[in-house]
Motif scaffolding. Sequence first.
Motif, PDB file in Angstrom:
ATOM      1  N   ALA A  39       0.950  -1.290   0.117  1.00  0.00           N
ATOM      2  CA  ALA A  39       0.002  -0.272  -0.058  1.00  0.00           C
ATOM      3  C   ALA A  39       0.816   1.147  -0.053  1.00  0.00           C
ATOM      4  O   ALA A  39       1.835   1.173   0.523  1.00  0.00           O
ATOM      5  CB  ALA A  39      -0.995  -0.044   1.299  1.00  0.00           C
ATOM      6  N   SER A  40       0.339   2.502  -0.652  1.00  0.00           N
ATOM      7  CA  SER A  40       1.040   3.654  -0.616  1.00  0.00           C
ATOM      8  C   SER A  40      -0.087   4.832  -0.747  1.00  0.00           C
ATOM      9  O   SER A  40      -1.063   4.261  -1.252  1.00  0.00           O
ATOM     10  CB  SER A  40       1.988   3.790  -1.733  1.00  0.00           C
ATOM     11  OG  SER A  40       1.585   3.895  -2.929  1.00  0.00           O
ATOM     12  N   PHE A  41       0.229   6.017  -0.460  1.00  0.00           N
ATOM     13  CA  PHE A  41      -0.556   7.023  -0.321  1.00  0.00           C
ATOM     14  C   PHE A  41      -0.062   8.149  -1.026  1.00  0.00           C
ATOM     15  O   PHE A  41       1.049   8.598  -0.616  1.00  0.00           O
ATOM     16  CB  PHE A  41      -1.206   7.308   1.218  1.00  0.00           C
ATOM     17  CG  PHE A  41      -1.620   6.138   1.799  1.00  0.00           C
ATOM     18  CD1 PHE A  41      -3.226   5.862   1.446  1.00  0.00           C
ATOM     19  CD2 PHE A  41      -1.061   5.113   2.435  1.00  0.00           C
ATOM     20  CE1 PHE A  41      -3.792   4.473   1.939  1.00  0.00           C
ATOM     21  CE2 PHE A  41      -1.499   4.081   3.061  1.00  0.00           C
ATOM     22  CZ  PHE A  41      -2.928   3.658   2.929  1.00  0.00           C
ATOM     23  N   LEU A  42      -0.870   9.002  -1.711  1.00  0.00           N
ATOM     24  CA  LEU A  42      -0.366  10.341  -2.377  1.00  0.00           C
ATOM     25  C   LEU A  42      -0.224  11.303  -1.200  1.00  0.00           C
ATOM     26  O   LEU A  42       0.702  12.334  -1.528  1.00  0.00           O
ATOM     27  CB  LEU A  42      -1.293  10.627  -3.652  1.00  0.00           C
ATOM     28  CG  LEU A  42      -1.445   9.897  -4.758  1.00  0.00           C
ATOM     29  CD1 LEU A  42      -2.396  10.184  -5.924  1.00  0.00           C
ATOM     30  CD2 LEU A  42       0.041   9.830  -5.322  1.00  0.00           C
ATOM     31  N   ASP A  43      -0.927  11.323  -0.493  1.00  0.00           N
ATOM     32  CA  ASP A  43      -1.066  12.431   0.552  1.00  0.00           C
ATOM     33  C   ASP A  43      -1.690  12.003   1.950  1.00  0.00           C
ATOM     34  O   ASP A  43      -2.333  10.950   2.014  1.00  0.00           O
ATOM     35  CB  ASP A  43      -1.926  13.766  -0.095  1.00  0.00           C
ATOM     36  CG  ASP A  43      -1.379  14.883   0.491  1.00  0.00           C
ATOM     37  OD1 ASP A  43      -0.576  15.001   1.404  1.00  0.00           O
ATOM     38  OD2 ASP A  43      -2.123  16.030   0.087  1.00  0.00           O
ATOM     39  N   HIS A  44      -1.246  12.632   2.932  1.00  0.00           N
ATOM     40  CA  HIS A  44      -1.727  12.470   4.412  1.00  0.00           C
ATOM     41  C   HIS A  44      -1.484  11.461   5.089  1.00  0.00           C
ATOM     42  O   HIS A  44      -1.735  11.153   6.388  1.00  0.00           O
ATOM     43  CB  HIS A  44      -3.254  12.689   4.285  1.00  0.00           C
ATOM     44  CG  HIS A  44      -3.852  13.895   3.589  1.00  0.00           C
ATOM     45  ND1 HIS A  44      -3.663  15.254   3.995  1.00  0.00           N
ATOM     46  CD2 HIS A  44      -4.636  14.024   2.508  1.00  0.00           C
ATOM     47  CE1 HIS A  44      -4.072  16.245   3.157  1.00  0.00           C
ATOM     48  NE2 HIS A  44      -4.846  15.762   2.608  1.00  0.00           N
ATOM     49  N   ALA A  45      -0.959  10.335   4.421  1.00  0.00           N
ATOM     50  CA  ALA A  45      -0.579   9.159   5.044  1.00  0.00           C
ATOM     51  C   ALA A  45       0.429   8.427   4.542  1.00  0.00           C
ATOM     52  O   ALA A  45       0.828   8.428   3.201  1.00  0.00           O
ATOM     53  CB  ALA A  45      -1.908   8.302   5.188  1.00  0.00           C
ATOM     54  N   PRO A  46       1.461   7.868   5.373  1.00  0.00           N
ATOM     55  CA  PRO A  46       2.538   7.064   4.675  1.00  0.00           C
ATOM     56  C   PRO A  46       2.153   5.582   4.553  1.00  0.00           C
ATOM     57  O   PRO A  46       1.091   5.110   4.819  1.00  0.00           O
ATOM     58  CB  PRO A  46       3.500   7.274   6.079  1.00  0.00           C
ATOM     59  CG  PRO A  46       2.786   7.127   7.280  1.00  0.00           C
ATOM     60  CD  PRO A  46       1.467   8.040   6.885  1.00  0.00           C
ATOM     61  N   PRO A  47       3.014   4.948   3.876  1.00  0.00           N
ATOM     62  CA  PRO A  47       4.083   5.448   3.146  1.00  0.00           C
ATOM     63  C   PRO A  47       3.902   6.011   1.682  1.00  0.00           C
ATOM     64  O   PRO A  47       2.627   5.745   1.314  1.00  0.00           O
ATOM     65  CB  PRO A  47       5.085   4.393   2.824  1.00  0.00           C
ATOM     66  CG  PRO A  47       3.893   3.353   2.510  1.00  0.00           C
ATOM     67  CD  PRO A  47       2.853   3.574   3.436  1.00  0.00           C
ATOM     68  N   ALA A  48       4.685   6.742   1.047  1.00  0.00           N
ATOM     69  CA  ALA A  48       4.625   7.553  -0.240  1.00  0.00           C
ATOM     70  C   ALA A  48       4.976   6.624  -1.259  1.00  0.00           C
ATOM     71  O   ALA A  48       5.723   5.602  -0.981  1.00  0.00           O
ATOM     72  CB  ALA A  48       5.296   8.641  -0.498  1.00  0.00           C
ATOM     73  N   PRO A  49       4.547   6.549  -2.572  1.00  0.00           N
ATOM     74  CA  PRO A  49       4.716   5.540  -3.667  1.00  0.00           C
ATOM     75  C   PRO A  49       6.035   5.532  -3.791  1.00  0.00           C
ATOM     76  O   PRO A  49       6.615   4.380  -3.874  1.00  0.00           O
ATOM     77  CB  PRO A  49       3.621   5.925  -4.728  1.00  0.00           C
ATOM     78  CG  PRO A  49       2.931   7.240  -4.303  1.00  0.00           C
ATOM     79  CD  PRO A  49       3.232   7.487  -2.888  1.00  0.00           C
ATOM     80  N   GLY A  50       6.769   6.684  -3.936  1.00  0.00           N
ATOM     81  CA  GLY A  50       8.118   6.662  -4.205  1.00  0.00           C
ATOM     82  C   GLY A  50       9.057   5.858  -3.115  1.00  0.00           C
ATOM     83  O   GLY A  50      10.003   5.154  -3.675  1.00  0.00           O
TER      84      GLY A  50
END
Length: 250
Positions: A39-50
């Motif tokens: 799982a990853s999230f663009l904003d507001h929650a970790p982790p980021a996709p990168g």
Amino acid sequence: MTPPLVAVAHGSRDPRAAATVAALLDRVRALRPDLAVHASFLDHAPPAPGAVLDGLARGGGAGAVVLPLLLTAAYHSRTDIPGALAPVRRAHPRFALRTAATLGPHPLLTAALERRLAEAGVPAGDPGTAVVLVSAGSSDASANGTVGAIARRWRARGWHGVVAAYASAARPTPGEAVRALLDAGAPRVAVASYFLAPGHFADKVRREALAAGACAVSPVLGAAPEIADLVLHRYDEALALRAVRASAAV
């Protein structure tokens, strides 16, 4: 080796959203235990996709399939996700990245919407019920048009009527759509929540729709079985497209 699936959700400050994404991906893992799912999230929650992709590349992985957990193609899929992937491509040029299509539109989403309405007490295709299909709304007119097209196709499944509405950025609002259908003679109006996870917009739509006279508001799509099936369909689709392109290049 089967490339891992890296799901990219919008992200929210509401902890229910991340929990819903986790439940959905747990269902995906149960359907395909041999597939690594992150799982990853663009904003507001970790982790980021990168961060997820950088970790996979540094760990010796050969590539990954990036799958947007988004219901329509709009700014996030066209701009935010490519922007998040660009540094990974530069840092790891041999790490093969494939980007899958957004979840919607797809017939499995309609099936999931009907499942959630049934859970709210509204039988699928009830001729005595009109439906308001509510999405978050977008500044991208084509994304809003996609939701409108889903509503028009869904109308043919027996409902008294189906119209689209938007929680933000476009009209009609959910309350406006509910009142318009009731004023036009619909016996009952139910609202179908075209949201993947709970949060501000889903809560706002519920309050507004019930205040306007809706008989029911469906839960968010969340970890519905159809959504898990759709995630794997988009993953397989991305791999198949890559294989076709590789074959054509030979």
